[in-house]
Scaffold this motif. Structure first.
Motif, short mmCIF file in Angstrom:
data_model
loop_
_atom_site.label_atom_id
_atom_site.label_comp_id
_atom_site.label_asym_id
_atom_site.label_seq_id
_atom_site.Cartn_x
_atom_site.Cartn_y
_atom_site.Cartn_z
N ALA A 1 19.16 -56.75 31.17
CA ALA A 1 18.97 -57.70 30.07
C ALA A 1 17.83 -57.26 29.15
CB ALA A 1 18.69 -59.09 30.63
N ILE A 2 16.74 -56.76 29.76
CA ILE A 2 15.60 -56.26 28.96
C ILE A 2 16.03 -55.06 28.12
CG2 ILE A 2 13.33 -55.18 29.09
CD1 ILE A 2 12.81 -56.87 31.59
N LEU A 3 16.81 -54.18 28.76
CA LEU A 3 17.28 -53.00 28.04
C LEU A 3 18.19 -53.40 26.88
CD1 LEU A 3 17.49 -49.91 27.85
CD2 LEU A 3 19.43 -50.02 29.43
N ILE B 1 16.07 -54.81 24.01
CA ILE B 1 15.36 -53.78 23.23
C ILE B 1 16.33 -53.00 22.35
CG2 ILE B 1 14.02 -51.64 23.41
CD1 ILE B 1 12.83 -52.77 26.02
N VAL B 2 17.43 -52.53 22.97
CA VAL B 2 18.41 -51.75 22.21
C VAL B 2 19.08 -52.62 21.14
CG1 VAL B 2 20.58 -50.45 22.33
CG2 VAL B 2 18.84 -50.16 24.11
N GLY B 3 19.39 -53.88 21.50
CA GLY B 3 20.03 -54.78 20.56
C GLY B 3 19.17 -55.06 19.34
N LEU B 4 17.87 -55.29 19.58
CA LEU B 4 16.96 -55.52 18.45
C LEU B 4 16.92 -54.31 17.53
CD1 LEU B 4 13.90 -57.40 20.02
CD2 LEU B 4 15.69 -58.34 18.55
N ARG C 1 18.70 -52.22 12.38
CA ARG C 1 19.29 -51.21 11.50
C ARG C 1 20.43 -51.80 10.67
NH1 ARG C 1 16.66 -46.45 10.86
NH2 ARG C 1 18.65 -45.34 10.68
N VAL C 2 21.20 -52.68 11.29
CA VAL C 2 22.31 -53.32 10.57
C VAL C 2 21.78 -54.16 9.41
CG1 VAL C 2 24.14 -55.05 10.75
CG2 VAL C 2 23.87 -53.34 12.55
N VAL C 3 20.74 -54.96 9.68
CA VAL C 3 20.15 -55.80 8.62
C VAL C 3 19.56 -54.92 7.51
CG1 VAL C 3 18.33 -57.47 8.10
CG2 VAL C 3 19.69 -57.72 10.18
N LYS C 4 18.90 -53.84 7.91
CA LYS C 4 18.30 -52.93 6.91
C LYS C 4 19.39 -52.30 6.05
CE LYS C 4 15.08 -49.04 6.56
NZ LYS C 4 14.26 -48.07 7.33
N TYR C 5 20.49 -51.91 6.68
CA TYR C 5 21.59 -51.31 5.93
C TYR C 5 22.23 -52.34 4.99
CZ TYR C 5 25.93 -48.76 5.02
OH TYR C 5 26.98 -48.13 4.41
N ALA C 6 22.34 -53.58 5.47
CA ALA C 6 22.90 -54.65 4.63
C ALA C 6 22.01 -54.89 3.41
CB ALA C 6 23.05 -55.94 5.43
N ARG C 7 20.69 -54.88 3.62
CA ARG C 7 19.77 -55.03 2.49
C ARG C 7 19.95 -53.91 1.47
NH1 ARG C 7 15.30 -58.37 2.64
NH2 ARG C 7 14.91 -59.51 4.59
N LYS C 8 20.15 -52.69 1.97
CA LYS C 8 20.32 -51.54 1.09
C LYS C 8 21.59 -51.69 0.25
CE LYS C 8 19.07 -47.66 2.81
NZ LYS C 8 19.02 -46.40 3.60
N TRP D 1 19.30 -63.82 11.93
CA TRP D 1 19.34 -64.90 12.92
C TRP D 1 20.69 -64.95 13.64
CZ3 TRP D 1 15.66 -67.54 15.17
CH2 TRP D 1 14.42 -67.64 14.55
N GLY D 2 21.75 -64.72 12.93
CA GLY D 2 23.07 -64.72 13.55
C GLY D 2 23.20 -63.63 14.61
N LEU D 3 22.70 -62.44 14.29
CA LEU D 3 22.76 -61.33 15.25
C LEU D 3 21.86 -61.60 16.46
CD1 LEU D 3 22.78 -58.29 12.79
CD2 LEU D 3 24.68 -59.18 14.12
N LYS D 4 20.72 -62.23 16.23
CA LYS D 4 19.82 -62.53 17.35
C LYS D 4 20.43 -63.58 18.28
CE LYS D 4 15.39 -61.20 15.29
NZ LYS D 4 14.11 -61.66 14.72
N ILE D 5 21.10 -64.58 17.71
CA ILE D 5 21.78 -65.58 18.54
C ILE D 5 22.88 -64.90 19.36
CG2 ILE D 5 23.29 -67.61 18.47
CD1 ILE D 5 21.65 -68.57 16.07
N LEU D 6 23.62 -63.99 18.74
CA LEU D 6 24.65 -63.24 19.46
C LEU D 6 24.04 -62.43 20.59
CD1 LEU D 6 27.55 -62.21 19.74
CD2 LEU D 6 27.02 -60.47 18.01
N LEU D 7 22.89 -61.82 20.32
CA LEU D 7 22.21 -61.02 21.34
C LEU D 7 21.76 -61.89 22.52
CD1 LEU D 7 21.12 -58.24 22.16
CD2 LEU D 7 19.05 -58.75 20.85
N ILE D 8 21.26 -63.08 22.23
CA ILE D 8 20.83 -64.00 23.29
C ILE D 8 22.02 -64.41 24.16
CG2 ILE D 8 19.94 -66.33 23.74
CD1 ILE D 8 18.13 -65.94 21.28
#
Length: 270
Positions: free
Chosen positions: A24-26, A29-32, A37-44, A65-72
């Motif tokens: 879960a920790i791994l 970390i990897v999910g964040l 990167r996905v959010v950064k690419y979307a901003r670009k 926030w949507g991606l973080k909820i999915l990650l949780i």
């Protein structure tokens, strides 16, 4: 004996859940990192497509926030926690909030559409919802206009995005169509010459496309001439006011009558 039993049980739980916790920790970390990167690419992409700055920040926050909820939810499933009920609660809460904020969400969606498709921008002169004015601010929920009388008009974006919009600033030049009514006793040819002479004497009236005058209608009490000419947006109103005033002076000087309603009073002797 009881202590050994509890120790043994604890070791079993530790052996069972330690790999899950580490996984879960791994994943966290990897999910964040991946979602960052996905959010950064979307901003670009939004910046490249020249989305509004406020819209860029808002959409990026929603995506984050949507991606973080999915990650949780993924991590909870990894730890063996039932996620179906959790997802159902989120869906129910979302539905309840959506119903409660139906009007606001429609305005929000309209604001997003306006910022993406850009039917107008700040500084444009538009007509919408029966209101004409210069766009002062485009918000997520409302759009503000400055009217002719310098009043502030606020229009909900939901209605604005679903109704007709006339953007007078979208093109650099505009065509005017002034209807000039003359009496049936007046000389049509002379009136047309006067109107063309008025617009051709004005430097701010464009020569191409060329001005023209046509007989637009043979009305009940007047012959309606249509004067059509083109002018730059910044010169449009000055040209219109000049033409209307000069037309009255010139028609009077050349005995071209402009019909107006007459009232006939009949008195009956008792």
């Amino acid at each position: 004996m009881e202590t050994e039993k509890w120790i043994e049980k604890g070791l079993e739980l530790l052996m069972e859940y330690t790999p899950r916790v580490l996984l879960a920790i791994l994943i966290w970390i990897v999910g964040l990192w991946v979602f960052g990167r996905v959010v950064k690419y979307a901003r670009k992409i939004m910046k490249k497509r020249k989305y509004d700055v406020g819209l860029q920040g808002f959409l990026a926050t929603i995506l984050d926030w949507g991606l973080k909820i999915l990650l949780i939810i993924i991590i909870m499933g990894t730890l063996g926690i039932q996620t179906m009920s959790f997802a159902a609660v989120i869906a129910s809460a979302g539905l309840a909030i959506g119903l409660a904020l139906q009007g606001s969400l429609a305005n929000f969606a309209g604001g997003v559409l306006i910022m993406i498709f850009k039917p107008f921008k700040v500084g444009d002169f538009i007509e919408a919802q029966g209101i004409s004015g210069t766009v002062k601010e485009i918000g997520i929920v409302n759009t503000s206009l400055n009217t002719f009388g310098n009043q502030l008009a606020i229009i909900p974006n939901g209605k604005l995005s679903n109704e007709n919009i006339v953007n007078y600033s979208a093109e650099s030049i505009r065509r005017e169509n002034i209807i000039a009514g003359i009496s049936y006793d007046s000389n049509i040819k002379k009136a047309k010459e006067i109107l063309l002479d008025i617009v051709n004497s004005r430097d701010t009236v464009l020569r191409e496309p060329a001005p023209m005058v046509i007989v637009n209608e043979l009305a009940d009490s007047s012959i309606n001439l249509s004067l059509r000419y083109w002018a730059r947006n910044e010169d449009f109103w000055d040209c219109r006011w000049y033409v209307l005033e000069e037309m009255k002076y010139r028609f009077d000087a050349e005995d071209i009558e402009i019909p107006y309603p007459h009232q006939v009073e009949i008195q009956k002797e008792g």
